[in-house]
Design an enzyme around this catalytic site. Structure first.
Site, PDB file in Angstrom:
ATOM      1  CB  THR A 185      98.402 -29.857 -28.725  1.00 60.79           C
ATOM      2  OG1 THR A 185      98.297 -28.858 -29.746  1.00 60.79           O
ATOM      3  CG2 THR A 185      99.468 -30.852 -29.127  1.00 60.79           C
ATOM      4  NE  ARG A 230     107.229 -28.232 -41.407  1.00 65.99           N
ATOM      5  CZ  ARG A 230     106.366 -28.851 -40.612  1.00 65.99           C
ATOM      6  NH1 ARG A 230     106.686 -30.010 -40.069  1.00 65.99           N
ATOM      7  NH2 ARG A 230     105.190 -28.330 -40.346  1.00 65.99           N
ATOM      8  CE  LYS A 282      98.851 -22.577 -33.402  1.00 67.74           C
ATOM      9  NZ  LYS A 282      99.257 -23.348 -34.615  1.00 67.74           N
ATOM     10  NE  ARG A 328      94.872 -26.026 -35.825  1.00 69.83           N
ATOM     11  CZ  ARG A 328      95.764 -27.027 -35.848  1.00 69.83           C
ATOM     12  NH1 ARG A 328      95.353 -28.286 -35.820  1.00 69.83           N
ATOM     13  NH2 ARG A 328      97.051 -26.777 -35.891  1.00 69.83           N
TER      14      ARG A 328
HETATM   15  N1  ATP Z   1      95.136 -30.886 -44.423  1.00 65.25           N
HETATM   16  C1  ATP Z   1      95.903 -31.933 -44.111  1.00 65.25           C
HETATM   17  N2  ATP Z   1      96.380 -32.738 -45.070  1.00 65.25           N
HETATM   18  C2  ATP Z   1      97.148 -33.776 -44.769  1.00 65.25           C
HETATM   19  N3  ATP Z   1      97.506 -34.128 -43.527  1.00 65.25           N
HETATM   20  C3  ATP Z   1      97.068 -33.391 -42.522  1.00 65.25           C
HETATM   21  C4  ATP Z   1      96.239 -32.246 -42.756  1.00 65.25           C
HETATM   22  N4  ATP Z   1      95.981 -31.682 -41.575  1.00 65.25           N
HETATM   23  C5  ATP Z   1      96.589 -32.435 -40.663  1.00 65.25           C
HETATM   24  N5  ATP Z   1      97.245 -33.474 -41.218  1.00 65.25           N
HETATM   25  C6  ATP Z   1      97.977 -34.542 -40.529  1.00 65.25           C
HETATM   26  O1  ATP Z   1      97.506 -34.689 -39.212  1.00 65.25           O
HETATM   27  C7  ATP Z   1      98.550 -34.485 -38.264  1.00 65.25           C
HETATM   28  C8  ATP Z   1      98.014 -33.761 -37.067  1.00 65.25           C
HETATM   29  O2  ATP Z   1      97.406 -32.587 -37.480  1.00 65.25           O
HETATM   30  P1  ATP Z   1      97.713 -31.203 -36.795  1.00 65.25           P
HETATM   31  O3  ATP Z   1      96.917 -30.188 -37.497  1.00 65.25           O
HETATM   32  O4  ATP Z   1      97.584 -31.315 -35.342  1.00 65.25           O
HETATM   33  O5  ATP Z   1      99.251 -31.008 -37.179  1.00 65.25           O
HETATM   34  P2  ATP Z   1     100.398 -30.300 -36.348  1.00 65.25           P
HETATM   35  O6  ATP Z   1     100.575 -31.032 -35.076  1.00 65.25           O
HETATM   36  O7  ATP Z   1     100.174 -28.832 -36.325  1.00 65.25           O
HETATM   37  O8  ATP Z   1     101.523 -30.684 -37.363  1.00 65.25           O
HETATM   38  P3  ATP Z   1     102.782 -29.879 -37.787  1.00 65.25           P
HETATM   39  O9  ATP Z   1     103.568 -29.715 -36.522  1.00 65.25           O
HETATM   40  O10 ATP Z   1     103.385 -30.845 -38.780  1.00 65.25           O
HETATM   41  O11 ATP Z   1     102.280 -28.606 -38.393  1.00 65.25           O
HETATM   42  C9  ATP Z   1      99.637 -33.736 -39.005  1.00 65.25           C
HETATM   43  O12 ATP Z   1     100.919 -33.975 -38.503  1.00 65.25           O
HETATM   44  C10 ATP Z   1      99.455 -34.263 -40.422  1.00 65.25           C
HETATM   45  O13 ATP Z   1     100.162 -35.462 -40.578  1.00 65.25           O
HETATM   46  C1  PYR Z   2      98.381 -26.471 -32.225  1.00 63.17           C
HETATM   47  C2  PYR Z   2      99.791 -26.147 -32.203  1.00 63.17           C
HETATM   48  O1  PYR Z   2     100.298 -25.460 -33.061  1.00 63.17           O
HETATM   49  C3  PYR Z   2     100.611 -26.639 -31.102  1.00 63.17           C
HETATM   50  O2  PYR Z   2     100.082 -27.225 -30.159  1.00 63.17           O
HETATM   51  O3  PYR Z   2     101.833 -26.419 -31.150  1.00 63.17           O
HETATM   52  K     K Z   3      99.743 -24.570 -38.192  1.00 64.09           K
HETATM   53 MG    MG Z   4     102.392 -25.293 -32.854  1.00 57.60          MG
END
Ligand code: ATP
Ligand code: PYR
Ligand code: K
Ligand code: MG
Length: 477
Positions: free
Chosen positions: A281, A78, A223, A37
């Site tokens: 998650t 945000r 989602k 992903r």
């Molecule tokens: N491509 C990326 N570059 C930098 N940091 C990343 C990247 N993908 C994920 N992260 C980091 O890993 C964490 C967890 O990844 P995840 O994809 O689950 O984010 P998320 O829970 O959807 O975050 P958000 O709510 O901020 O979108 C993120 O909060 C971010 O700090």
């Molecule tokens: C993956 C995601 O966007 C969430 O759990 O909220």
């Molecule tokens: K996202």
């Molecule tokens: Mg979400």
């Protein structure tokens, strides 16, 4: 790469700073990842493209079919930057949210939702930082300023997410950023596109028409992370290609104690409609730091498998954790053990409703029934549209499901689906020859041995390339 992993439940791993290099990506694939992903909430197009190309290279070099999913940010709200990164809060404090960027402090804080003051009502709750901060709307001037009372929360930090579970958010599902990201995604062969904060089937239709306009074959994951999506769940499942139970946002958008039942309800409905479903998650969250999961996490992953999820997802664990490969190894072991539960299989073995495809579906359904009755080793399908693979998988047979196709992109897409193992095949002579040929291929690669019972589905006559209409039992000589 040796195909030793015959587990049914797939692993989807988020790529981030801890894993966006070639050797870690390869390590993750070897440890059992089936799909990656790329989260467009973070990172640049250049960085995502580099990862995309690494995965394509792995698929080529190791003959794997790793699926690639792009996750759009959607209308995620945000707060802006806060002075010194964060500010202390106490119960009863009054905060002021404004809709123009500014450095946040006790006077005012930027929140990224232009129409917030118009759409919000006095008395509604506002949750920040996954619900760690709870605010109550006291006053709105109807144009650009909202006053909120702190109900609880210790700190407000820069750029934390905001959820408005009680507010009718008027933002479109595809923001301007999403449209730019979608442009990029559709220029490349992403297999799946996940749409965040889906509220109604229209959100999916809109994305679908944009995908079709670019002649892309990317499939859509809806989602589920808003109360409106729960209200419209049947219509959304009907129209989407797949679903994600996005427990992060869902857990603050609905009362958290409802999560377990919602997960079970959504998974059950998706299996019945043959739509792959991802549970996402915090599955192994403590492994972001620790080398082993908590007992609760072990049981959460196993329960998702037993619920019947197609896919379990890793987020921060592989994106920014210390032990990305270890997490996948642990998750893989938990899945392997959970899949010994007999109750997972054939639980959904009832034919689907009469539809346009009910004749081919009868073949898929009965291939699973016969496979069970004769204790077959595997069910083999040839597919162009993927239909046979989605349908056979949805009946959750205990047998291996081997899918052959000349469409590499389709095979990569199907790699996210429960139980599907993909093989490239582009020789089409006659049905008899093809059946023999793919059985020989499976025997040569160690997947079948003399005496194994095999169920083949296919289409006769082969050259017409019509829908699945044939079922054959044979014994490997
Ligand atoms: N491509 C990326 N570059 C930098 N940091 C990343 C990247 N993908 C994920 N992260 C980091 O890993 C964490 C967890 O990844 P995840 O994809 O689950 O984010 P998320 O829970 O959807 O975050 P958000 O709510 O901020 O979108 C993120 O909060 C971010 O700090
Ligand atoms: C993956 C995601 O966007 C969430 O759990 O909220
Ligand atoms: K996202
Ligand atoms: Mg979400």
């Amino acid at each position: 790469m040796e195909i030793s992993n015959f587990q049914k439940t797939k692993i989807l791993a988020t790529v981030g700073p801890s894993s966006n290099n070639y050797s870690t990506l390869l390590g993750l694939v070897k440890a059992g990842v089936d799909a990656f992903r790329l989260n467009f909430s973070h990172g640049t197009h250049e960085a995502h493209l580099k990862v995309f190309e690494y995965i394509q290279y792995i698929n080529k070099k190791y003959k794997t079919n790793i699926s690639i999913l792009a996750d759009l940010q959607g209308p995620k709200l945000r707060v802006g930057e806060i002075e010194n990164g964060r500010m202390a809060l106490k119960k009863g404090d009054i905060l002021t949210f404004v809709n123009e960027p500014c450095l946040g402090n006790a006077e005012k804080i930027y929140m990224s939702y232009k129409q917030f003051a118009q759409d919000v009502k006095v008395g509604e709750k506002v949750l920040v930082d996954d619900g760690n901060v709870q605010l109550l709307v006291k006053e709105t001037n109807g144009t650009n300023e909202v006053k909120l009372e702190v109900l609880y929360g210790e700190f407000l930090s820069s750029r934390k997410g905001v959820n408005l579970p009680q507010t009718n958010v008027s933002l479109p599902s595809l923001t301007e950023k999403d449209l730019r990201d979608l442009d990029f995604i559709l220029q490349h062969d992403f297999n799946w596109i996940a749409l965040s904060f889906v509220r109604s089937p229209k959100d999916i239709e809109d994305l679908r028409s944009r995908i079709q306009a670019k002649k892309s074959r990317a499939k859509i994951i809806a989602k589920i992370e808003k109360p409106e999506a729960i209200d419209n769940i049947d219509e959304i499942i009907d129209i989407t290609d797949g679903v994600m139970v996005a427990r992060g946002d869902l857990g603050v958008e609905v009362p958290m104690q409802r999560l377990p039942m919602l997960q079970k309800m959504i998974v059950e409905k998706c299996i019945k409609k043959a739509k792959p479903v991802i549970v996402a998650t915090q599955m192994m969250d403590s492994m972001i730091k620790n080398p082993t999961p908590t007992r609760a996490e072990i049981i959460d992953v196993a329960n998702a498998v037993i619920d019947g999820a197609d896919v379990v997802m890793l987020s921060g664990e592989t994106a920014m954790g210390i032990h990305p490969v270890k997490v996948v190894e642990a998750m893989n072991d938990i899945i392997g053990e959970a899949e010994k539960m007999d109750s997972i299989y054939y639980r959904h073995l009832t034919p689907s409703e009469k539809s346009d495809s009910f004749l081919s579906d009868a073949i898929c359904y009965n291939s699973c029934r016969i496979a069970r009755q004769v204790d077959a080793k595997c069910i083999i399908g040839m597919t162009k549209s993927g239909y046979t693979a989605f349908m056979v998988s949805s009946y959750r047979p205990k047998q291996s499901i081997f899918i052959f196709s000349s469409d590499e992109n389709m095979l990569n897409t199907l790699n996210l689906v429960w139980g599907i193992r993909c093989f490239y095949y582009d020789k089409y002579t006659s049905t008899d020859d093809t059946i023999k040929d793919v059985q020989n291929l499976l025997a040569a690669s160690g997947h079948l041995k003399t005496g194994d019972i095999v169920i083949n589905t296919g289409s006769m006559p082969l050259h017409e390339r019509k829908k699945t209409n044939m079922l054959k039992i044979s014994v490997i000589e």
